[in-house]
Design a protein around this motif. Structure first.
Motif, PDB file in Angstrom:
ATOM      1  N   MET A 131      -1.841  40.422  14.792  1.00 20.94           N
ATOM      2  CA  MET A 131      -0.419  40.712  14.551  1.00 20.94           C
ATOM      3  C   MET A 131      -0.125  40.636  13.057  1.00 20.94           C
ATOM      4  O   MET A 131      -0.519  39.686  12.371  1.00 20.94           O
ATOM      5  N   TYR A 132       0.564  41.634  12.545  1.00 22.23           N
ATOM      6  CA  TYR A 132       0.911  41.686  11.124  1.00 22.23           C
ATOM      7  C   TYR A 132       1.900  40.587  10.751  1.00 22.23           C
ATOM      8  O   TYR A 132       2.907  40.377  11.419  1.00 22.23           O
ATOM      9  N   ARG A 133       1.581  39.894   9.657  1.00 25.24           N
ATOM     10  CA  ARG A 133       2.504  38.917   9.081  1.00 25.24           C
ATOM     11  C   ARG A 133       2.742  39.300   7.629  1.00 25.24           C
ATOM     12  O   ARG A 133       1.805  39.405   6.834  1.00 25.24           O
ATOM     13  N   ALA A 134       3.995  39.535   7.289  1.00 28.25           N
ATOM     14  CA  ALA A 134       4.331  39.991   5.942  1.00 28.25           C
ATOM     15  C   ALA A 134       4.058  38.913   4.911  1.00 28.25           C
ATOM     16  O   ALA A 134       4.122  37.707   5.203  1.00 28.25           O
ATOM     17  N   ASP A 135       3.763  39.359   3.697  1.00 26.05           N
ATOM     18  CA  ASP A 135       3.499  38.453   2.583  1.00 26.05           C
ATOM     19  C   ASP A 135       4.723  37.568   2.326  1.00 26.05           C
ATOM     20  O   ASP A 135       5.841  38.072   2.156  1.00 26.05           O
ATOM     21  N   GLU A 136       4.526  36.272   2.293  1.00 25.75           N
ATOM     22  CA  GLU A 136       5.650  35.352   2.115  1.00 25.75           C
ATOM     23  C   GLU A 136       6.265  35.431   0.725  1.00 25.75           C
ATOM     24  O   GLU A 136       7.379  34.943   0.506  1.00 25.75           O
ATOM     25  N   LYS A 137       5.566  36.050  -0.231  1.00 29.26           N
ATOM     26  CA  LYS A 137       6.081  36.140  -1.597  1.00 29.26           C
ATOM     27  C   LYS A 137       6.756  37.486  -1.876  1.00 29.26           C
ATOM     28  O   LYS A 137       7.030  37.814  -3.023  1.00 29.26           O
ATOM     29  N   GLU A 170       4.632  48.378  16.702  1.00 26.98           N
ATOM     30  CA  GLU A 170       3.375  47.626  16.660  1.00 26.98           C
ATOM     31  C   GLU A 170       3.392  46.483  15.647  1.00 26.98           C
ATOM     32  O   GLU A 170       2.760  45.447  15.868  1.00 26.98           O
ATOM     33  N   ASP A 171       4.134  46.669  14.536  1.00 29.86           N
ATOM     34  CA  ASP A 171       4.011  45.701  13.437  1.00 29.86           C
ATOM     35  C   ASP A 171       5.318  45.185  12.846  1.00 29.86           C
ATOM     36  O   ASP A 171       5.342  44.090  12.290  1.00 29.86           O
ATOM     37  N   PHE A 172       6.408  45.953  12.923  1.00 34.90           N
ATOM     38  CA  PHE A 172       7.578  45.603  12.129  1.00 34.90           C
ATOM     39  C   PHE A 172       8.799  45.155  12.918  1.00 34.90           C
ATOM     40  O   PHE A 172       9.812  44.808  12.316  1.00 34.90           O
TER      41      PHE A 172
END
Length: 331
Positions: free
Chosen positions: A1-7, A82-84
Protein backbone atom coordinates in the motif's frame (compact mmCIF):
# COMPACT_ATOMS: atom_id res chain seq x y z
CA UNK A 1 0.00 0.00 0.00
CA UNK A 2 1.33 3.43 -0.98
CA UNK A 3 2.30 5.74 1.87
CA UNK A 4 3.07 9.32 0.93
CA UNK A 5 6.34 10.94 1.94
CA UNK A 6 5.89 12.52 5.37
CA UNK A 7 8.07 15.49 4.36
CA UNK A 8 5.94 16.44 1.34
CA UNK A 9 4.68 19.70 2.83
CA UNK A 10 8.01 21.07 4.02
CA UNK A 11 8.71 23.23 0.94
CA UNK A 12 7.23 26.67 0.25
CA UNK A 13 5.03 25.16 -2.47
CA UNK A 14 1.64 26.81 -2.14
CA UNK A 15 0.06 30.02 -3.40
CA UNK A 16 -3.40 31.44 -2.80
CA UNK A 17 -5.70 31.34 -5.82
CA UNK A 18 -6.73 34.97 -6.31
CA UNK A 19 -8.57 36.18 -3.23
CA UNK A 20 -10.22 32.81 -2.58
CA UNK A 21 -9.50 30.57 0.37
CA UNK A 22 -7.95 27.87 -1.83
CA UNK A 23 -4.22 27.40 -2.22
CA UNK A 24 -2.69 25.43 -5.09
CA UNK A 25 0.76 23.95 -5.36
CA UNK A 26 2.92 26.24 -7.50
CA UNK A 27 3.42 23.35 -9.88
CA UNK A 28 0.50 21.13 -10.91
CA UNK A 29 0.66 17.84 -12.77
CA UNK A 30 -1.20 17.89 -16.08
CA UNK A 31 -2.62 14.67 -17.52
CA UNK A 32 -3.08 15.97 -21.09
CA UNK A 33 -0.33 13.72 -22.45
CA UNK A 34 1.03 10.35 -21.27
CA UNK A 35 -2.01 9.25 -19.27
CA UNK A 36 -4.08 7.71 -22.06
CA UNK A 37 -4.46 4.16 -23.31
CA UNK A 38 -1.20 4.27 -25.28
CA UNK A 39 0.95 4.95 -22.21
CA UNK A 40 2.32 2.70 -19.46
CA UNK A 41 -0.04 2.50 -16.48
CA UNK A 42 2.78 1.70 -14.07
CA UNK A 43 4.65 4.82 -15.24
CA UNK A 44 1.52 6.92 -14.66
CA UNK A 45 1.32 5.64 -11.07
CA UNK A 46 4.98 6.42 -10.42
CA UNK A 47 4.59 9.95 -11.84
CA UNK A 48 1.56 10.68 -9.65
CA UNK A 49 3.34 9.38 -6.56
CA UNK A 50 6.50 11.35 -7.39
CA UNK A 51 4.45 14.51 -7.75
CA UNK A 52 2.51 14.05 -4.51
CA UNK A 53 5.57 12.95 -2.51
CA UNK A 54 7.16 16.27 -3.46
CA UNK A 55 4.26 18.53 -2.53
CA UNK A 56 2.32 18.71 -5.81
CA UNK A 57 -1.29 18.42 -4.73
CA UNK A 58 -3.12 19.47 -7.90
CA UNK A 59 -3.89 17.03 -10.74
CA UNK A 60 -5.38 18.62 -13.86
CA UNK A 61 -7.57 16.68 -16.31
CA UNK A 62 -10.25 17.22 -18.97
CA UNK A 63 -13.03 15.04 -20.30
CA UNK A 64 -11.27 14.46 -23.64
CA UNK A 65 -7.72 13.79 -22.43
CA UNK A 66 -6.39 10.53 -23.80
CA UNK A 67 -6.12 8.99 -26.27
CA UNK A 68 -8.87 7.74 -26.36
CA UNK A 69 -11.00 10.62 -25.01
CA UNK A 70 -11.87 9.88 -21.39
CA UNK A 71 -9.04 7.41 -20.87
CA UNK A 72 -6.91 9.80 -18.79
CA UNK A 73 -9.79 10.16 -16.33
CA UNK A 74 -10.31 6.39 -16.27
CA UNK A 75 -6.62 5.76 -15.57
CA UNK A 76 -6.44 8.49 -12.95
CA UNK A 77 -9.58 7.09 -11.29
CA UNK A 78 -7.88 3.71 -11.08
CA UNK A 79 -4.77 5.30 -9.52
CA UNK A 80 -6.99 7.08 -7.00
CA UNK A 81 -8.73 3.87 -6.03
CA UNK A 82 -5.53 1.84 -5.72
CA UNK A 83 -3.26 4.37 -4.00
CA UNK A 84 -4.70 7.81 -3.27
CA UNK A 85 -8.12 7.38 -1.66
CA UNK A 86 -6.69 7.89 1.86
CA UNK A 87 -5.32 11.24 0.60
CA UNK A 88 -8.41 12.47 -1.29
CA UNK A 89 -8.89 15.45 1.03
CA UNK A 90 -5.26 16.48 0.46
CA UNK A 91 -5.63 16.52 -3.33
CA UNK A 92 -7.12 19.04 -5.77
CA UNK A 93 -8.65 17.37 -8.83
CA UNK A 94 -9.83 19.47 -11.75
CA UNK A 95 -11.53 18.57 -15.01
CA UNK A 96 -12.99 20.47 -17.95
CA UNK A 97 -15.55 20.30 -20.73
CA UNK A 98 -15.77 22.30 -23.94
CA UNK A 99 -14.07 20.39 -26.73
CA UNK A 100 -15.35 17.42 -28.76
CA UNK A 101 -16.21 14.48 -26.49
CA UNK A 102 -19.02 12.46 -28.09
CA UNK A 103 -20.85 12.57 -31.45
CA UNK A 104 -23.81 14.77 -32.21
CA UNK A 105 -24.87 18.31 -31.27
CA UNK A 106 -24.61 17.82 -27.50
CA UNK A 107 -21.01 16.62 -27.28
CA UNK A 108 -19.03 19.88 -27.22
CA UNK A 109 -19.03 23.67 -26.67
CA UNK A 110 -20.98 25.25 -23.80
CA UNK A 111 -24.61 24.25 -23.59
CA UNK A 112 -26.21 23.36 -20.28
CA UNK A 113 -26.93 19.88 -21.67
CA UNK A 114 -23.27 19.25 -22.50
CA UNK A 115 -21.60 20.71 -19.42
CA UNK A 116 -23.75 18.91 -16.87
CA UNK A 117 -23.76 15.61 -18.77
CA UNK A 118 -19.98 15.79 -19.23
CA UNK A 119 -19.30 16.32 -15.54
CA UNK A 120 -21.53 13.36 -14.66
CA UNK A 121 -19.50 11.23 -17.07
CA UNK A 122 -16.18 12.50 -15.70
CA UNK A 123 -17.18 11.72 -12.12
CA UNK A 124 -18.18 8.20 -13.14
CA UNK A 125 -14.88 7.62 -14.96
CA UNK A 126 -12.86 8.76 -11.96
CA UNK A 127 -15.08 7.15 -9.32
CA UNK A 128 -15.65 10.48 -7.56
CA UNK A 129 -18.59 12.25 -5.95
CA UNK A 130 -17.18 15.68 -6.79
CA UNK A 131 -14.25 17.48 -8.39
CA UNK A 132 -12.53 20.39 -6.74
CA UNK A 133 -12.49 22.62 -9.85
CA UNK A 134 -14.72 22.34 -12.92
CA UNK A 135 -13.77 24.43 -15.97
CA UNK A 136 -15.50 25.52 -19.10
CA UNK A 137 -12.69 24.61 -21.50
CA UNK A 138 -13.29 27.19 -24.26
CA UNK A 139 -15.64 30.11 -25.00
CA UNK A 140 -18.80 29.41 -26.99
CA UNK A 141 -20.15 32.47 -28.79
CA UNK A 142 -23.19 30.54 -30.10
CA UNK A 143 -24.51 29.76 -26.62
CA UNK A 144 -25.72 32.57 -24.32
CA UNK A 145 -23.11 33.22 -21.66
CA UNK A 146 -25.91 33.13 -19.08
CA UNK A 147 -26.63 29.50 -20.01
CA UNK A 148 -23.02 28.38 -19.78
CA UNK A 149 -22.39 30.15 -16.48
CA UNK A 150 -25.72 28.92 -15.14
CA UNK A 151 -24.66 25.36 -15.88
CA UNK A 152 -21.37 25.88 -14.04
CA UNK A 153 -23.33 27.33 -11.12
CA UNK A 154 -25.56 24.26 -10.99
CA UNK A 155 -22.56 21.93 -10.74
CA UNK A 156 -21.52 23.75 -7.56
CA UNK A 157 -25.05 23.95 -6.15
CA UNK A 158 -25.52 20.22 -6.72
CA UNK A 159 -22.29 19.43 -4.85
CA UNK A 160 -20.51 18.01 -7.89
CA UNK A 161 -17.86 20.76 -7.96
CA UNK A 162 -16.43 22.94 -5.20
CA UNK A 163 -15.11 25.74 -7.42
CA UNK A 164 -15.40 26.71 -11.09
CA UNK A 165 -12.90 28.03 -13.59
CA UNK A 166 -12.67 29.26 -17.17
CA UNK A 167 -10.15 28.27 -19.81
CA UNK A 168 -9.02 30.07 -22.97
CA UNK A 169 -11.19 33.14 -22.31
CA UNK A 170 -10.07 36.69 -23.11
CA UNK A 171 -10.02 39.34 -20.41
CA UNK A 172 -13.22 41.00 -21.63
CA UNK A 173 -15.16 37.74 -21.92
CA UNK A 174 -13.89 36.57 -18.55
CA UNK A 175 -15.09 39.76 -16.88
CA UNK A 176 -18.56 39.28 -18.36
CA UNK A 177 -18.62 35.71 -17.08
CA UNK A 178 -17.33 36.77 -13.68
CA UNK A 179 -20.21 39.22 -13.24
CA UNK A 180 -22.73 36.47 -13.93
CA UNK A 181 -21.04 33.99 -11.63
CA UNK A 182 -20.93 36.62 -8.87
CA UNK A 183 -24.69 37.04 -9.23
CA UNK A 184 -25.08 33.29 -8.82
CA UNK A 185 -22.76 33.50 -5.77
CA UNK A 186 -20.58 30.78 -7.30
CA UNK A 187 -16.90 30.52 -6.28
CA UNK A 188 -15.25 31.30 -9.61
CA UNK A 189 -11.56 31.45 -8.72
CA UNK A 190 -9.28 30.58 -11.63
CA UNK A 191 -8.47 30.90 -15.33
CA UNK A 192 -6.45 28.34 -17.27
CA UNK A 193 -4.62 29.65 -20.32
CA UNK A 194 -1.56 29.01 -22.43
CA UNK A 195 1.31 31.21 -21.24
CA UNK A 196 5.07 30.99 -21.58
CA UNK A 197 8.10 33.09 -22.48
CA UNK A 198 7.24 32.81 -26.18
CA UNK A 199 3.43 32.98 -25.99
CA UNK A 200 2.19 36.21 -24.38
CA UNK A 201 -1.43 36.01 -25.60
CA UNK A 202 -2.93 36.61 -22.16
CA UNK A 203 -1.01 39.86 -21.96
CA UNK A 204 -2.30 41.00 -25.35
CA UNK A 205 -5.94 39.97 -24.84
CA UNK A 206 -6.26 41.54 -21.39
CA UNK A 207 -6.75 38.31 -19.44
CA UNK A 208 -3.75 38.77 -17.21
CA UNK A 209 -4.66 42.33 -16.25
CA UNK A 210 -8.34 41.43 -15.75
CA UNK A 211 -7.34 38.65 -13.36
CA UNK A 212 -5.17 41.06 -11.43
CA UNK A 213 -8.04 43.55 -11.23
CA UNK A 214 -10.71 41.01 -10.22
CA UNK A 215 -8.33 39.04 -7.99
CA UNK A 216 -8.73 35.77 -9.85
CA UNK A 217 -5.98 33.20 -10.19
CA UNK A 218 -4.23 32.11 -13.38
CA UNK A 219 -2.89 28.63 -13.99
CA UNK A 220 -0.67 28.27 -17.06
CA UNK A 221 -0.54 25.36 -19.47
CA UNK A 222 2.18 24.74 -22.06
CA UNK A 223 4.73 26.59 -19.88
CA UNK A 224 7.64 25.10 -21.82
CA UNK A 225 6.14 25.76 -25.26
CA UNK A 226 5.66 22.05 -26.01
CA UNK A 227 9.33 21.41 -25.24
CA UNK A 228 10.94 24.35 -27.03
CA UNK A 229 11.93 25.85 -23.68
CA UNK A 230 13.57 22.69 -22.36
CA UNK A 231 16.73 22.82 -24.42
CA UNK A 232 15.93 19.37 -25.84
CA UNK A 233 16.22 20.62 -29.39
CA UNK A 234 19.53 22.48 -29.12
CA UNK A 235 21.36 19.60 -30.81
CA UNK A 236 18.61 18.36 -33.14
CA UNK A 237 15.43 16.34 -32.63
CA UNK A 238 15.77 13.46 -30.13
CA UNK A 239 14.17 10.16 -31.11
CA UNK A 240 11.90 10.15 -28.05
CA UNK A 241 10.75 13.76 -28.44
CA UNK A 242 7.16 14.84 -28.95
CA UNK A 243 7.96 15.83 -32.54
CA UNK A 244 9.31 12.36 -33.26
CA UNK A 245 6.38 10.60 -31.56
CA UNK A 246 3.47 12.25 -33.36
CA UNK A 247 4.08 15.87 -34.39
CA UNK A 248 0.47 16.82 -33.65
CA UNK A 249 1.20 19.64 -31.23
CA UNK A 250 4.79 20.54 -32.06
CA UNK A 251 5.95 20.23 -35.63
CA UNK A 252 9.46 20.05 -37.03
CA UNK A 253 8.67 23.15 -39.10
CA UNK A 254 8.42 25.10 -35.81
CA UNK A 255 12.19 24.80 -35.36
CA UNK A 256 13.18 27.59 -37.71
CA UNK A 257 16.66 29.10 -37.52
CA UNK A 258 15.22 32.26 -35.92
CA UNK A 259 13.50 30.17 -33.23
CA UNK A 260 16.68 28.20 -32.62
CA UNK A 261 18.61 31.47 -32.17
CA UNK A 262 16.08 32.54 -29.54
CA UNK A 263 16.30 29.22 -27.74
CA UNK A 264 20.09 29.32 -27.72
CA UNK A 265 20.09 32.87 -26.36
CA UNK A 266 17.61 31.98 -23.63
CA UNK A 267 19.64 28.88 -22.79
CA UNK A 268 22.77 31.05 -22.44
CA UNK A 269 20.90 33.39 -20.10
CA UNK A 270 19.71 30.44 -18.00
CA UNK A 271 23.29 29.21 -17.83
CA UNK A 272 24.39 32.57 -16.45
CA UNK A 273 21.75 32.14 -13.74
CA UNK A 274 23.18 28.70 -12.98
CA UNK A 275 20.11 26.76 -14.08
CA UNK A 276 18.59 24.77 -16.94
CA UNK A 277 16.44 26.55 -19.53
CA UNK A 278 13.31 24.69 -18.40
CA UNK A 279 13.85 25.76 -14.80
CA UNK A 280 14.25 29.39 -15.84
CA UNK A 281 11.12 29.22 -18.02
CA UNK A 282 9.01 27.90 -15.14
CA UNK A 283 10.40 30.32 -12.58
CA UNK A 284 9.81 33.22 -15.03
CA UNK A 285 6.09 32.41 -14.89
CA UNK A 286 6.02 32.12 -11.10
CA UNK A 287 7.82 35.42 -10.53
CA UNK A 288 4.44 37.18 -10.99
CA UNK A 289 2.07 36.62 -8.04
CA UNK A 290 -1.00 36.70 -10.31
CA UNK A 291 0.14 33.28 -11.54
CA UNK A 292 -1.19 30.80 -9.00
CA UNK A 293 0.24 27.64 -10.52
CA UNK A 294 1.98 26.23 -13.58
CA UNK A 295 0.87 22.94 -15.14
CA UNK A 296 3.76 20.67 -16.00
CA UNK A 297 3.52 17.62 -18.21
CA UNK A 298 5.85 14.68 -17.94
CA UNK A 299 6.60 11.35 -19.58
CA UNK A 300 8.86 10.14 -16.77
CA UNK A 301 9.17 10.90 -13.04
CA UNK A 302 12.66 12.37 -13.45
CA UNK A 303 11.16 15.26 -15.43
CA UNK A 304 8.89 16.11 -12.50
CA UNK A 305 11.86 16.24 -10.15
CA UNK A 306 13.76 18.47 -12.58
CA UNK A 307 10.82 20.86 -12.90
CA UNK A 308 10.43 21.09 -9.13
CA UNK A 309 13.80 22.89 -8.99
CA UNK A 310 12.00 25.98 -10.31
CA UNK A 311 10.43 26.48 -6.88
CA UNK A 312 13.86 27.33 -5.48
CA UNK A 313 15.10 29.48 -8.38
CA UNK A 314 16.66 32.86 -7.55
CA UNK A 315 14.57 35.97 -8.17
CA UNK A 316 14.95 37.75 -11.49
CA UNK A 317 16.46 41.20 -11.62
CA UNK A 318 15.18 43.85 -14.02
CA UNK A 319 18.04 43.34 -16.43
CA UNK A 320 17.28 39.63 -16.75
CA UNK A 321 13.59 40.27 -17.34
CA UNK A 322 14.41 42.84 -20.03
CA UNK A 323 16.82 40.41 -21.68
CA UNK A 324 14.16 37.67 -21.80
CA UNK A 325 11.71 40.08 -23.45
CA UNK A 326 14.32 41.24 -25.94
CA UNK A 327 15.12 37.67 -26.94
CA UNK A 328 11.59 36.26 -27.01
CA UNK A 329 9.71 39.26 -28.39
CA UNK A 330 12.48 40.76 -30.51
CA UNK A 331 12.09 44.04 -28.67
Amino acid sequence: MYRADEKRYEKDMYRRCGDSGLKLSKLSLGLWHNFGDTSSYENMKIMCKTAFDNGITHFDLANNYGPEPGSAEINFGRILKEDFLPYRDEIIISTKAGYDMWPGPYGNWGSRKYLISSLDQSLKRMGLDYVDIYYHHRPDTDTPLEETMGALAQTVMSGKALYVGLSNYTGERMEEAARLLAEYKVPFIINQNRYNIFDRTIEANGLKESCRKLKKGIICFSPLAQGLLTGRYLDGIPEDSRISRDGRFLKESSLTEDVMKQIRALNDLAGKRGEELSRMALSWLLQDEVITSVIIGASKPEQILTNLKAIDSPAFDEEELRAIDEIALNK
